[in-house]
Design a protein around this motif. Structure first.
Motif, short mmCIF file in Angstrom:
data_model
loop_
_atom_site.label_atom_id
_atom_site.label_comp_id
_atom_site.label_asym_id
_atom_site.label_seq_id
_atom_site.Cartn_x
_atom_site.Cartn_y
_atom_site.Cartn_z
N PRO A 289 0.84 -1.21 0.00
CA PRO A 289 0.00 0.00 0.00
C PRO A 289 0.87 1.26 0.00
N ILE A 290 0.68 2.10 -1.00
CA ILE A 290 1.44 3.35 -1.10
C ILE A 290 0.52 4.50 -0.71
N TRP A 291 0.73 5.09 0.45
CA TRP A 291 -0.21 6.05 1.02
C TRP A 291 0.04 7.48 0.55
N ASN A 292 1.22 7.76 0.00
CA ASN A 292 1.54 9.11 -0.48
C ASN A 292 1.30 9.18 -1.99
N PRO A 293 0.34 9.99 -2.46
CA PRO A 293 0.02 10.02 -3.90
C PRO A 293 1.18 10.51 -4.76
N ILE A 294 2.03 11.35 -4.20
CA ILE A 294 3.18 11.83 -4.97
C ILE A 294 4.15 10.67 -5.22
N VAL A 295 4.38 9.86 -4.20
CA VAL A 295 5.21 8.66 -4.36
C VAL A 295 4.54 7.68 -5.32
N LEU A 296 3.22 7.55 -5.21
CA LEU A 296 2.47 6.65 -6.08
C LEU A 296 2.63 7.03 -7.55
N LEU A 297 2.49 8.31 -7.84
CA LEU A 297 2.63 8.77 -9.22
C LEU A 297 4.03 8.51 -9.77
N GLY A 298 5.01 8.52 -8.87
CA GLY A 298 6.38 8.27 -9.30
C GLY A 298 6.62 6.85 -9.75
N HIS A 299 5.69 5.94 -9.43
CA HIS A 299 5.83 4.54 -9.84
C HIS A 299 5.38 4.31 -11.29
N PHE A 300 4.74 5.31 -11.88
CA PHE A 300 4.27 5.18 -13.25
C PHE A 300 5.15 6.02 -14.19
N HIS A 301 5.48 5.43 -15.30
CA HIS A 301 6.28 6.15 -16.29
C HIS A 301 5.35 6.75 -17.34
N GLN A 302 4.51 7.68 -16.88
CA GLN A 302 3.52 8.34 -17.72
C GLN A 302 3.70 9.87 -17.55
N PRO A 303 4.64 10.50 -18.25
CA PRO A 303 4.97 11.91 -18.02
C PRO A 303 3.77 12.86 -18.08
N VAL A 304 2.90 12.67 -19.08
CA VAL A 304 1.76 13.59 -19.23
C VAL A 304 0.81 13.44 -18.05
N LEU A 305 0.46 12.19 -17.71
CA LEU A 305 -0.42 11.92 -16.58
C LEU A 305 0.17 12.47 -15.29
N ALA A 306 1.44 12.17 -15.07
CA ALA A 306 2.09 12.61 -13.84
C ALA A 306 2.10 14.13 -13.74
N PHE A 307 2.38 14.79 -14.87
CA PHE A 307 2.46 16.25 -14.86
C PHE A 307 1.09 16.86 -14.51
N LEU A 308 0.02 16.39 -15.15
CA LEU A 308 -1.31 16.92 -14.87
C LEU A 308 -1.74 16.64 -13.43
N ALA A 309 -1.47 15.42 -12.96
CA ALA A 309 -1.85 15.06 -11.59
C ALA A 309 -1.09 15.89 -10.57
N LEU A 310 0.18 16.11 -10.82
CA LEU A 310 0.99 16.88 -9.88
C LEU A 310 0.59 18.36 -9.87
N ILE A 311 0.19 18.88 -11.02
CA ILE A 311 -0.31 20.26 -11.08
C ILE A 311 -1.57 20.39 -10.24
N SER A 312 -2.46 19.38 -10.33
CA SER A 312 -3.68 19.42 -9.53
C SER A 312 -3.36 19.34 -8.04
N ILE A 313 -2.36 18.53 -7.68
CA ILE A 313 -1.93 18.44 -6.28
C ILE A 313 -1.41 19.78 -5.81
N LEU A 314 -0.66 20.45 -6.66
CA LEU A 314 -0.09 21.76 -6.32
C LEU A 314 -1.19 22.79 -6.06
N ILE A 315 -2.18 22.85 -6.95
CA ILE A 315 -3.29 23.80 -6.78
C ILE A 315 -4.08 23.48 -5.51
N ALA A 316 -4.35 22.19 -5.29
CA ALA A 316 -5.12 21.79 -4.12
C ALA A 316 -4.39 22.16 -2.83
#
Length: 472
Positions: A289-316
């Protein structure tokens, strides 16, 4: 001076040591927040990383998804009660939390609960700033993969996000309302996108929904449940006190009551389910179980997805940090010395103390995170108990608003301090936290917020029942 029910009278004789522009009652022209604004407030504050982590920590601790959702729903319904009750004074009289709490603690004594709440919020400000820094660091890693593993990047990103918060503070409370109105629907869309992506990767909802509880006995489950429930309540213990800082801008009582009653539990359950599902899916996909979403996103090699998700995390993170962790303490610090500390200055103090708590240590694990929530709930539960007992049960929602801004009024007590409120506060805090040092009483610590609220609230009513009755 006799005041109108909604606090529309002009203050003509306020003491300058208790009054400045930021602490003054909100004028009718400033009552611009509608039901939508309060629903947006809770959706935007709930849809952020710490909520995701809070829900995820329940899965990491051994609960299945049903147990986790019920724990979260119950905790938020419980904390909604003092939230709405304390919010009433803000909407009725247009006063912020540090002014409201003068009614129970005294014109000078109000600084005690105000600073308790402020220092906790500073800790939250540091945590959110660290999360925002992590998101910026991850975005930099996505854009420039060569920076991966460079320890200086996270500290540079942390400093940059902290500075961004300071800039937003400079533009004041209205910038928050506009940010929430735009951020809430955007964050919901991005969160649902992450949810569907993770479910797809896990092979559907089946493996997630059928994941069993990992507790080996009923006793072990209940021990974790009650500790977690206190953590759920503690998550919003700060806002349950300083919610008048927001409801002072309400167009009506209905606006804040309806907005909060729907916004808080619905937003928390919805976004918590996303966190629970994503963490459960990470167990299926990665075996843990990976409880930190930033760490979770780092497990995927999907640059576009990761970038959009991280931008949303930043705004939130920016949105909730300003709303939940700057507005309240800025007013609290201003209340200490209104002539010298403005909202902006209070915000700068909040930012500096947020660095001093070393948030990177609090976020090192999910156990540290829940422990932080439970510990400070033992400080704030007693304050909530005293406030509700004083305003709702003893004063029947009747306050002399002008006297809250004078040293010669009914809220002066003994040189500005109400010793009975201080005694009740100390008793509640000791009862809530004594389990930390006395192992035999550790169960009291597991219920820290509840123990503190009922001990302080009950003792305050007992001590003050005759004194308040003679002034209302």
């Amino acid at each position: 001076m006799v005041i109108a029910p909604r606090g529309t009278a002009v203050l003509l004789d306020a003491d300058s040591s208790l009054y400045n522009e930021d602490l003054a009652p909100t004028a009718p022209a400033g009552r611009t927040w509608t039901t939508y604004n309060y629903m947006a407030l809770w959706f935007s504050m709930s849809m952020e990383v710490t909520t995701f982590m809070l829900a995820s920590s329940l899965i990491a601790g051994g609960m299945n998804w049903k147990q986790a959702i019920l724990t979260i729903l119950l905790g938020n319904l419980i904390v909604l009660i003092p939230m709405v009750l304390n919010a009433h004074a803000g909407a009725k009289y247009g006063i912020p939390f540090p002014v409201f709490v003068r009614a129970s603690f005294g014109t000078r004594g109000a600084n005690i609960p105000a600073l308790l709440r402020a220092f906790v919020a500073c800790g939250w400000f540091g945590i959110q700033s660290w999360i925002g820094g992590q998101a910026i660091s991850a975005i930099i890693n996505v854009i420039w993969p060569s920076t991966i593993g460079n320890g200086a990047v996270i500290w540079f990103a942390f400093g940059g996000f902290w500075l961004l918060n300071m800039i937003v503070i400079w533009f004041g409370i209205e910038s928050i309302r506009h940010l929430q109105s735009v951020a809430a629907p955007f964050l919901l869309t991005m969160s649902l996108g992450l949810f569907f992506f993770m479910v797809h990767k896990a092979g559907g909802l089946g493996p997630i929904l059928h994941a069993p509880s990992h507790f080996t006995s009923t006793k072990a489950f209940w021990a974790f449940f009650f500790l977690s429930l206190t953590g759920m309540v503690g998550n919003w213990a700060t806002l349950s006190l300083n919610i008048p800082d927001f409801t002072r801008y309400a167009k009506s009582q209905e606006s804040q009551i309806v907005g909060q009653a729907f916004g808080l539990p619905i937003a928390m359950v919805l976004y918590s389910f996303i966190g629970i599902a994503c963490t459960s899916a990470s167990t299926v996909i990665f075996g843990e179980p990976i409880w930190n979403p930033i760490v979770l996103l780092g497990h995927f090699h999907q640059p576009v997805l990761a970038f959009l998700a991280l931008i949303s995390i930043l705004i939130a993170t920016l949105n909730v940090n300003i709303s939940a962790n700057v507005v309240g303490p800025s007013n609290d610090f201003s209340n200490v010395a209104p002539r010298y500390i403005s909202f902006r200055t209070g915000g700068l103090i909040t930012g500096l103390l947020g660095l001093a708590v070393q948030p990177w240590k609090l976020m090192a694990s999910h156990t540290n995170y829940i422990g932080w929530l439970v510990s400070y709930s033992g400080l704030l539960g007693p304050v909530a108990g005293i406030m509700v007992s004083d305003y709702i049960l003893l004063r029947k929602t009747r306050l002399d608003r002008d006297a809250l801004y004078r040293h010669d009024g009914i809220y002066e007590y003994s040189r500005g301090f109400n010793p009975k409120a201080v005694i009740a506060l100390i008793a509640g805090v000791m009862a809530a936290l004594i389990g930390v040092v006395v192992p035999a009483l550790h169960p009291l610590y597991d219920y820290a917020w509840f123990v503190g609220l009922f001990v302080s609230g009950g003792l305050y009513m007992l001590l003050m029942r005759n004194e308040v009755a003679s002034t209302v």
